[in-house]
Scaffold this motif. Structure first.
Motif, mmCIF file in Angstrom:
data_model
loop_
_atom_site.group_PDB
_atom_site.id
_atom_site.type_symbol
_atom_site.label_atom_id
_atom_site.label_comp_id
_atom_site.label_asym_id
_atom_site.label_seq_id
_atom_site.Cartn_x
_atom_site.Cartn_y
_atom_site.Cartn_z
ATOM 1 N N ILE A 1 77.680 47.746 30.873
ATOM 2 C CA ILE A 1 77.493 49.133 31.190
ATOM 3 C C ILE A 1 76.710 49.958 30.109
ATOM 4 N N GLN A 2 76.527 49.116 28.742
ATOM 5 C CA GLN A 2 75.661 49.530 27.723
ATOM 6 C C GLN A 2 74.146 49.111 27.340
ATOM 7 N N VAL A 3 74.099 47.946 28.206
ATOM 8 C CA VAL A 3 72.615 47.257 28.397
ATOM 9 C C VAL A 3 71.660 48.216 28.768
ATOM 10 N N GLU A 4 70.543 48.559 27.889
ATOM 11 C CA GLU A 4 69.703 49.351 28.256
ATOM 12 C C GLU A 4 68.507 48.811 29.088
ATOM 13 N N ARG A 5 68.278 47.427 28.923
ATOM 14 C CA ARG A 5 67.093 46.804 29.562
ATOM 15 C C ARG A 5 67.292 46.812 30.903
ATOM 16 N N THR A 50 75.494 48.534 36.042
ATOM 17 C CA THR A 50 76.536 49.374 36.538
ATOM 18 C C THR A 50 77.109 48.959 37.918
ATOM 19 N N GLY A 51 76.244 48.466 38.798
ATOM 20 C CA GLY A 51 76.731 48.107 39.887
ATOM 21 C C GLY A 51 77.401 46.912 39.998
ATOM 22 N N LEU A 52 76.776 45.823 38.861
ATOM 23 C CA LEU A 52 77.521 44.584 38.845
ATOM 24 C C LEU A 52 78.908 44.629 37.965
ATOM 25 N N PHE A 53 78.951 45.607 37.023
ATOM 26 C CA PHE A 53 80.179 46.022 36.381
ATOM 27 C C PHE A 53 81.199 46.565 37.704
ATOM 28 N N ASN A 54 80.826 47.317 38.582
ATOM 29 C CA ASN A 54 81.711 47.853 39.555
ATOM 30 C C ASN A 54 82.275 46.627 40.492
#
Length: 509
Positions: free
Chosen positions: A177-181, A185-189
């Motif tokens: 969730i910190q990746v800017e490129r 978020t969806g994958l994290f969830n």
């Protein structure tokens, strides 16, 4: 040109790197011990001489095992400089499985996008926990097709319900969730939903570290999926931060009176304190009895907050409550310190008898309590504590008091000659803290004793004194100079190593 340069000099022959003749110029791979040397060794992995290639590959596998993925910034800086083509990746099949996996992990971070993708595809087919970080790394790749391929592999792992893989890589999961490129978020969830889809089996749960268990439980809390069974499991976990998760989510656990009682009597001070802070603005009258118990806690913060909460319910005579406990010889540490916090100088005589307790913690509490009520009296007692046969922990409390109040050099020098090792260490630390010209003599005196427990400490303090003495602006007294030089020349006469510049510091030629 040195042997190292000769080994790695690249010659061009029709666009190909030349290889050494078998058996010649073979480096001693066993001597390589630096992670950064992997890049230098990688060319050998691709040689046709299988013996040479195998030794190089095994050395790389060994060096690769020395890195810490989550603390090392070397990964990208190092492996992006490798230029590995897709054909080279096929040559990894010559090696044993674990070595092959290591080479694929490295190749997945090299500078060639096509070979990164080829290595990633192969990693995606390997069912072993250690490849997961390198698949996750590619979710932030600067090449979109590679990012998409990595995401597809991760989703396949989610579909296979490899919960343990994700929990054991929780630091990288949080990194998503910190990746800017890319927006991950969806994958994290999706991963969070997988982890909280069902409780782990006991055998799998037993494999988790403290940090992994924390991530596991926190996932349930964030997803709003805490239930009684899970909460009681958390309350019995040995890692206190997991119990603090419960504290921070008390509002999500209905009818939590029993849970609150367990938290307020938890063995961890931080858990008890966090629980009190959590209920500070709540209706806690039902917990008055528990709060009264907490005014005797060994933590000063817990005692203070408990008294504040009780004052909201009704007026309490805390002095009497503490004295009653001391009369019963019960909960002594919290009662002594609590009485000192709420009482006055007349209570010193109630506390004083505990200075001779057989328990070091009780004795230390008594000294700390008296200090709260009467600084000067506690300072006198502190000298006596250092002088007499007391445990080291109690002498350290005396040291803390003298550090605040200042020291009497002459008194401490007399005590030094008769106290034990622990007392001598306290005195040396105090001399070092307060400094001055004369303390060099005390350190020299200790060195001449040749005590293995004290000499290293005295040498360290004498060295520090040598640095700061050059900045002393105070005038040297004749007595200080004579005191230091007496011990200096005695140490020199004994053949001991001491700073040669001490005489010159005191004006001696």
């Amino acid at each position: 040109m040195g042997i190292f340069d000769k080994l790695f000099k690249k010659k061009q022959n029709n666009g190909q790197k030349s290889e050494p003749k078998p058996g010649l110029h073979t480096p001693d791979f066993d001597k390589y011990d630096d992670f950064g040397q992997i890049v230098l060794l990688f060319d050998f992995v691709l040689y046709s001489d299988l013996v040479l290639a195998k030794k190089a590959a095994e050395t790389i596998h060994r060096l690769f095992g020395t890195i810490c993925l989550f603390k090392s910034n070397q990964l990208y800086r190092t492996f992006r400089n490798l230029k590995i083509d897709q054909a080279a990746i096929q040559r990894f099949n010559r090696f044993d499985f674990e070595t092959k996996v290591t080479l694929l992990c490295i190749a997945s971070m090299n500078g060639n996008g096509y070979s990164r993708e080829a290595a990633l595809i192969k990693l995606g087919k390997i069912k072993t926990q250690r490849v997961i970080p390198f698949i996750l790394f590619r979710l932030a790749d600067w090449v979109i097709p590679i990012r998409n391929k990595a995401e597809a592999i991760v989703k396949s792992l989610i579909a296979e319900e490899n919960i343990l893989y994700f929990i054991q890589n929780h630091k990288l999961i949080n990194w998503l969730i910190q990746v800017e490129r890319a927006d991950l978020t969806g994958l994290f969830n999706e991963i969070a939903n997988l982890i909280t889809s069902s409780p782990l089996k006991p055998d799998d749960f037993a494999k988790l570290t403290d940090g992994e268990r924390f991530f596991y439980y926190l996932s349930f809390a964030k997803q709003g999926k805490l239930n009684y069974e899970l909460v009681y499991q958390m309350l019995n976990d040995k890692y206190y931060l997991i119990r603090i998760i419960v504290v921070n989510n008390l509002d999500k656990v209905p009818d939590n009176s029993d849970i609150l009682k367990k938290l307020l009597t938890d063995k961890s001070q931080k858990v008890r304190q966090s629980t009190l802070n959590q209920i500070y603005n709540q209706n806690f009258e039902a917990n008055e009895e528990l709060l009264i118990g907490l005014i005797f806690d060994t933590s000063s913060t817990v005692r203070y907050v408990s008294r504040k909460l009780l004052d909201k319910i009704a007026k309490h005579d805390f002095q009497s409550l503490y004295k009653a406990k001391l009369k019963e010889n019960s909960q002594l540490i919290g009662s002594i310190l609590g009485l000192a916090e709420t009482g006055d100088k007349s209570d010193i005589e109630v506390i004083r008898p505990f200075l001779v307790s057989e328990k070091a913690k009780v004795k230390s509490a008594a000294l700390s309590g008296i200090y709260k009520l009467d600084n000067e009296l506690a300072t006198e007692i502190a000298y006596q504590i250092i002088d007499s046969n007391n445990q080291e922990s109690t002498k350290m409390v005396a040291e803390q008091i003298l550090s605040k109040q200042g020291i009497d050099y002459d008194m401490l020098r007399k005590i030094y000659d008769i106290t034990d090792i622990a007392g001598k260490k306290v005195i040396l630390r105090l001399f070092s803290k307060f400094g001055g010209w004369s303390v060099a003599g005390d350190f020299l005196k200790t060195i001449t004793d040749k005590d293995e427990a004290l000499s290293p400490l005295a040498k360290k303090f004498l060295e520090q004194w040598g640095f700061y003495s050059l900045n002393l602006a105070t005038k040297q007294k004749t007595a200080d100079k004579e005191y230091v030089l007496v011990w200096y020349y005695k140490a020199k006469g004994m053949g001991l190593q001491v700073p040669e510049n001490i005489p010159s510091i005191f004006g001696e030629k």
